[in-house]
Structures are given as structure tokens and as C-alpha cells.
Design an enzyme around this catalytic site. Structure first.
Site, PDB file in Angstrom:
ATOM      1  CG  ASP A 192       6.224   6.582   4.346  1.00  0.00           C
ATOM      2  OD1 ASP A 192       6.128   6.084   3.219  1.00  0.00           O
ATOM      3  OD2 ASP A 192       5.303   7.224   4.901  1.00  0.00           O
ATOM      4  CG  HIS A 206       4.558   6.435   0.416  1.00  0.00           C
ATOM      5  ND1 HIS A 206       4.521   5.514   1.437  1.00  0.00           N
ATOM      6  CD2 HIS A 206       3.835   5.897  -0.600  1.00  0.00           C
ATOM      7  CE1 HIS A 206       3.791   4.472   1.067  1.00  0.00           C
ATOM      8  NE2 HIS A 206       3.359   4.685  -0.172  1.00  0.00           N
ATOM      9  CB  CYS A 241       5.393   2.701  -2.075  1.00  0.00           C
ATOM     10  SG  CYS A 241       3.780   1.971  -2.433  1.00  0.00           S
TER      11      CYS A 241
END
Length: 653
Positions: free
Chosen positions: A604, A606, A480
Site C-alpha cells: 500500500d 498510502h 499513490c
């Protein structure tokens, strides 16, 4: 006669900010007193900052402005007391007339020139520019323009609705013969070589292929013009190629509208590079028609008084011109393209001549459409050196000064250049290969944060969204921070602070090994990295410094909203937030200073799906997050410390 109306298309750059002179740019393909842009006069006489050095000014502006744009006046800003406006306006008009003559711009008795004056001691706004006009530049008959100055709301359409850009590339070998090392003799030999090129460009046997760059469906086929259509010489070779009268008349009557019959409409235009009608011109020096029968090669003997030298200068010319859709194609070639090539050859000569005997100067023309400009400008860069070399930096600074551009961001680097060529190339001159499709600016259009009375501070500029599993690379569970770093580097690329490719995971790891932060075994591993490592990589690859904020707990992050809001207002770069084993990219904050309520705009990394914007937004992978939502759920972990990486915008050109 009624009062002349002056139309201003460049309101923000019209008023000089300090003592000096600004040239007003117009075009013969627009009404006589339409000001498209302004550029600053940089070279003045030592004795008077308001008296231009016309030789130096004309030498630089000749290569900068595409043919079809021209000087139509000047504005003088001064701080002198007891000076009559008419006298200052007369100086401005006289300067514009003299520069036009140096540049070889056409002139007639009906030509209207503009002179503007600004008293910097008494300036409040645009209305403080006082305009005068003069026919044929006669300073003994000035007319004051009082209320007939119009600032146009949609200037792009005024410039491009009925006009087009003409692009021509020409690789060229320029042989220079000289029997003397005397600089004046070498310069004369160089000029003679340029004149020979002009003769070839006006030769009856030359061919010009003219075509529309983005032809509409069913659009016109390319047109081929020969030198015989442009200027008929007194005598043609016996076997010279020529057309019959009807075909010749048809070709000579064609205009640029042959390729683009319909004028632009308001809702069609978004940018010059994408939407301006563009015409491509290719040049073929094919002389085979004049020698149908086989012939033996021959050599010409030229007697020299001493040892002769030969320099062969390899050049790649690329010129732009601005033309009306109603302009005949024969005039596009003879009055715009050929003179533009001559302009660029002479601009290159100025840069090459001092080093001709010592080294090969590699020059490349680049075209830019800078903020506030409605037309392209052309810059010659020496590609022998890197863009951070001192002389290149100083040259760009002088261009920023001339064009009125800010000095804290790169706007005239090679990566900023627009490409009018039909084949897109990279910085090394090779065709661009298409990389993976990446979403840009995914936060646009997302729902509001829900913070009442909050002030939103967002990232400035564009970025690409990097996340798990892109490029077929499985980094789920550990990559990440790498993906956040890739998003940050994409921001610096898209804002043109750098032209490097966004690094892969292994390239990021290799950078950390090279600076001694990690052991060689780190390359190829699945080890996490954090804010400190990201700062090292940004420094090594981009020369970007970073500020790091440490927070003891996720619960304390809202306390940093004021500082983060200031970052987005002053720096505008994406922020990486790392805590525990999770990393996010922060794109903005919504902060209410009175209540302390705030929300974070999170991108994000992820996310593991495809490049589906609707799925990303609906799934909350890009959206506003509060530290504690309405259900009492904490977005940031209370038992983990967090580091915030705030990349600083470089102060550079």
C-alpha cells in the site's frame, strides 16, 4: 593406486545441451580434480565442430578468467554412433592440454587432466557424463573414473574457505611509437610497449602496497614490497633501496593469511562480494630513490626510417586473482598480479589495435559473478557506446552463450558488475552518494493469506517500497500511483534491466509532457495519474511494454486471479491496481482453482510513516487482502472500475 575422485562444484552447468565442447575450470589452489565451473568453447575449426580454434579461444579466455583459475579438462558432447568413449575422452584431454599451453598455464608430469564424454542421443542426467583422467595429458594412458564422482553440496565454502580474492587497479598511459602504418609494424610496436610495462612492473624500484580490504578489528597493517624482494636482479643501482637480511626474510615469508588469520566457517558465507576475503594491491612507480641528487632531464634519440607516429593510449586496468591463504605475498605479486596485468593489456590490445589510427577506444574492465558461478569473470566493455548499441548487445549474447546463461534477462550489463574497489563508484566513475534508506522486499515473512488449498504466485526478485511522504515530499492524497510506479521501476533497476535512477514525481510528469500526453502546466501539479500514464512512462524511460486489464467493478477482480497468477509465474513483475482515486501495488496472489477463493498481496503506497518494517506489517500496509473479508468488508470498491497494469519482462541481455 586407488581410483581418482573428481569433485564437481557446478552440477547444473556440467552437461552440455548440444554438440560441442565445454572447458572445465579448476585451480592450482584446490585439489587437482575439482571442477569449479565450465565455459563453452565458441571457436572451432570449420571442418570439425569438436576441434577448437586454440588461438581465438585462448585470446578470449585469457581476459575472461582471473589468474588462479585454469583449464583442467574438457567435456565433449556428441551424437556420433560407434565412437569409443576413450577416443572422445582423449580428444577432450588433448584439447585441454593444448589450450593450457596457449594460455601459458604451468604444467608438470603430475598434472592431472580430465576428459568427459556425453552421448546426446542417450542422455538422462548427470550420470551420462563419463569421465577419464590422464597424468600430464598423456592420451595413451587414460583411466576411467567409475563411481568416484562427487557432487558437492556446499561448493562456495570449498572454493573460498581457505582462499581469497586479490584486486589491483592500475591507471596507465601506454605510448606507442611507430615509423610505419603497416599493421604488422604497429602491432609489433604495441607489443613492445606492453613488454616495457612488464619491465617496469619487475623493476627493483617499484613498490607494491598490499592490504586487507575488510580488515578485522586489530588486523594487520599494510605491507610494502619492492622489486628487490620479488626478483633480485644481477646488479642493482648504487643507491637502490634494499632491506637488511632479517627484514627481507620476514617480508618474503609473509602469506595472504597475514591479513586474514582465520579460515571461513560455513555460517559466515553468503556471497563472494560480501564475504570472500579480499586483498588489495596498489602499485607505485616511484623512481625517486635512484636519483637522490638533482639531475637535468634528458632526451633519448631514436632514429626512424620515415615519418614516425606516436599514439598515447589511456588505460584503466583492473585485475582480479584467486590465491590460497598460504601463498606467499611475493608470489601473489610475481606469479598472479603481474601476469594478470599482462593478460589484460594483451586482451585490450586485441580490441584497440584495429582502430588505433581512427579513433580512441575507451575500454573498461568489469567483474561479474553470474548465476551458477562460484568465481568472478572479467569482461572488457567499450564505454564509448551505449549498452543498447548493436555490437554491445551481440558481444553480451556471445558471453551468455559461452557462460551458459539465459538469453531473456540482463546478467552481464554494467549495472550487474560487482565492485571490489575500496571506493564504491557509480557508472560514471564517480563516488557513490548515499540516497535515502528504503525498505526492500517488505513482504518477506508476512503471515499466510488464509486461503485453504491455495497456490501462491509471487513477484520474482527484489523491489523497494515507495510510499507517501518519502524524501520529505508531501504527496498525500494524490501521489499513490506515482509511488506505485516508483516501486515498479525499482524492480527493473534491482533486476538490472535498467540503470536509470528512480524518477521523482516531477520527472514522471515531465516524461508525460515530452511524449505529448500532457500539457506543460502538468509539471509541478498535483494531478492524479493512472495505469495508462504509467504504461507511457515505463515505455519512454525503460522501453518496457505493458499489458492492461480492465475490470468494470472491484467485485470482479477475483475473476482475474488465474490470469494474475500466470503473470507472476511467467513475468514476475509488480502489478499496479488503480481504481477510483486509489492505487495499490500487487505483489502476488493466492488462488484456489477449485473453490475460486483468492487473496491479493497488497503493498500500500498510502502509508505515511517512517521506514519501520514492524509498523508496516502490523498496520497491514503490506499484507494479504481478500476482496471481501470475514466481516463482509469489501477491500476493492464495487462501484468503481479498475485498471490493472502488468509490466512485461523484457526479453534482452
Amino acid at each position: 593406486m586407488g581410483e581418482v575422485q573428481i569433485r564437481i562444484l557446478c552440477k547444473n552447468s556440467l552437461v552440455p545441451k548440444e554438440v560441442g565442447l565445454q572447458w572445465l575450470i579448476g585451480s592450482p589452489f584446490l585439489p587437482p580434480v575439482v571442477v569449479i565451473s565450465t565455459i563453452r568453447c565458441l571457436h572451432t575449426l570449420p571442418s570439425d565442430p569438436l576441434s577448437p580454434d586454440f588461438l581465438m579461444e585462448s585470446g578470449e579466455i585469457r581476459g575472461l578468467l582471473p589468474r588462479g583459475f585454469e583449464i583442467i579438462g574438457a567435456v565433449i558432447a556428441h551424437e556420433k554412433d560407434n565412437l569409443k568413449e576413450e577416443k572422445i575422452a582423449a580428444l577432450a584431454i588433448s584439447a585441454a592440454k593444448n589450450l593450457r599451453q596457449k594460455l601459458g598455464h604451468s604444467f608438470n608430469e603430475d598434472m592431472m587432466l580430465i576428459g568427459g564424454t556425453v552421448d546426446l542421443k542417450n542422455i538422462n542426467g548427470d550420470g551420462d557424463v563419463h569421465f577419464y583422467t590422464s597424468k600430464a595429458g598423456r592420451i595413451d594412458n587414460l583411466e576411467r573414473v567409475n563411481d568416484a564422482v562427487v557432487y558437492v553440496d556446499q561448493p562456495e565454502m570449498e572454493v573460498w574457505k581457505n582462499n581469497c580474492i586479490v584486486h589491483c587497479e592500475l591507471p596507465l598511459k601506454l605510448p606507442i611509437y611507430c615509423s610505419s602504418s603497416n599493421l604488422k609494424d604497429v602491432e609489433d610496436a604495441y607489443e613492445q610497449a606492453i613488454r616495457l610495462v612488464e619491465q617496469k612492473l619487475r623493476d627493483p624500484q617499484i613498490a607494491f602496497i598490499i592490504e586487507g580490504k575488510n580488515r578485522p578489528s586489530g588486523g594487520s597493517d599494510p605491507i610494502i614490497l619492492h622489486g628487490t624482494e620479488l626478483e633480485m636482479p644481477e646488479e642493482l643501482p648504487d643507491n637502490a633501496f634494499s632491506y637488511g637480511p632479517s627484514e627481507e626474510f620476514r617480508l618474503q615469508s609473509l602469506t595472504c593469511s597475514h591479513f586474514y588469520p582465520e579460515a571461513k566457517t560455513t555460517n559466515q558465507f553468503t556471497s563472494i562480494e560480501k564475504d570472500a576475503d579480499a586483498i588489495l594491491v596498489s602499485i607505485l612507480f616511484n623512481r625517486s630513490r635512484s636519483n637522490i641528487n638533482p639531475a637535468a632531464p634528458f632526451a633519448e634519440y631514436c632514429q626512424a626510417n620515415g615519418e614516425a607516429k606516436l599514439w598515447v593510449v589511456n588505460l584503466r586496468l583492473e585485475v582480479l586473482s584467486y590465491a590460497s591463504r598460504d601463498l606467499q605475498l611475493i608470489h601473489v605479486i610475481s606469479k598472479l598480479i603481474v601476469p594478470a596485468i599482462m593478460d589484460q593489456l594483451r586482451a585490450m590490445k586485441t580490441k584497440i589495435l584495429p582502430y588505433l589510427e581512427n579513433r580512441h577506444v575507451m575500454l573498461q574492465p568489469y567483474h561479474f559473478i553470474s548465476p551458477g558461478f562460484l568465481h568472478p569473470i572479467t569482461v572488457l566493455y567499450e564505454t564509448s557506446y551505449g549498452e543498447t548499441e548493436t555490437s554491445q548487445v551481440e558481444y553480451r549474447k556471445s558471453l551468455h552463450l559461452r557462460l551458459g546463461l539465459p538469453f531473456d534477462r540482463p546478467l552481464l550489463r554494467i549495472v550487474n558488475a560487482v565492485n571490489f574497489s575500496p571506493v564504491k563508484v557509480n557508472l560514471k566513475g564517480k563516488p557513490k552518494s548515499k540516497g535515502p534508506f528504503l525498505l526492500k522486499d517488505v513482504h518477506h515473512g508476512i503471515p499466510s493469506s488464509g486461503v485453504s488449498s491455495g497456490n501462491v504466485s509471487l513477484i520474482q526478485g527484489s523491489y523497494e517500497y515507495y510510499h507517501y511522504l518519502q524524501d520529505g515530499f508531501d504527496d498525500s492524497g494524490w501521489g499513490c500511483a506515482y509511488r506505485s510506479l516508483q516501486t515498479i521501476i525499482s524492480w527493473f533497476r534491482l533486476q538490472h534491466y535498467s540503470s536509470i535512477d528512480v524518477p521523482t514525481h516531477s520527472e514522471i510528469q515531465q516524461s508525460l509532457v515530452e511524449i505529448g500526453d500532457k500539457d506543460p502546466s502538468f509539471v509541478g501539479s498535483r494531478d492524479w495519474i493512472g495505469a495508462i500514464e504509467l504504461s507511457f512512462v515505463l515505455d519512454k524511460l525503460l522501453g518496457v511494454s505493458c499489458k492492461i486489464i480492465n475490470v468494470r467493478s472491484g467485485a470482479e477482480l477475483p475473476e482475474k486471479c488465474r490470469e494474475l497468477a500466470l503473470h507472476f509465474k511467467t513475468q514476475g513483475t509488480p502489478v499496479m491496481i488503480g481504481g477510483g482515486v486509489l492505487a495499490y501495488t500487487l505483489l502476488g496472489v493466492d488462488y484456489d482453482e477449485l473453490s475460486g477463493e483468492c487473496a491479493f498481496l497488497i503493498l500500500d503506497p498510502h502509508y505515511t510513516g517512517g521506514e519501520d518494517l514492524k509498523k508496516i506489517i502490523n498496520g497491514g500496509w503490506c499484507g494479504w487482502k481478500k476482496a471481501v473479508d470475514s466481516k463482509g468488508k469489501h477491500f476493492f470498491l464495487e462501484d468503481k472500475f479498475y485498471n490493472l497494469l502488468l509490466p512485461q519482462r523484457p526479453n534482452m541481455v
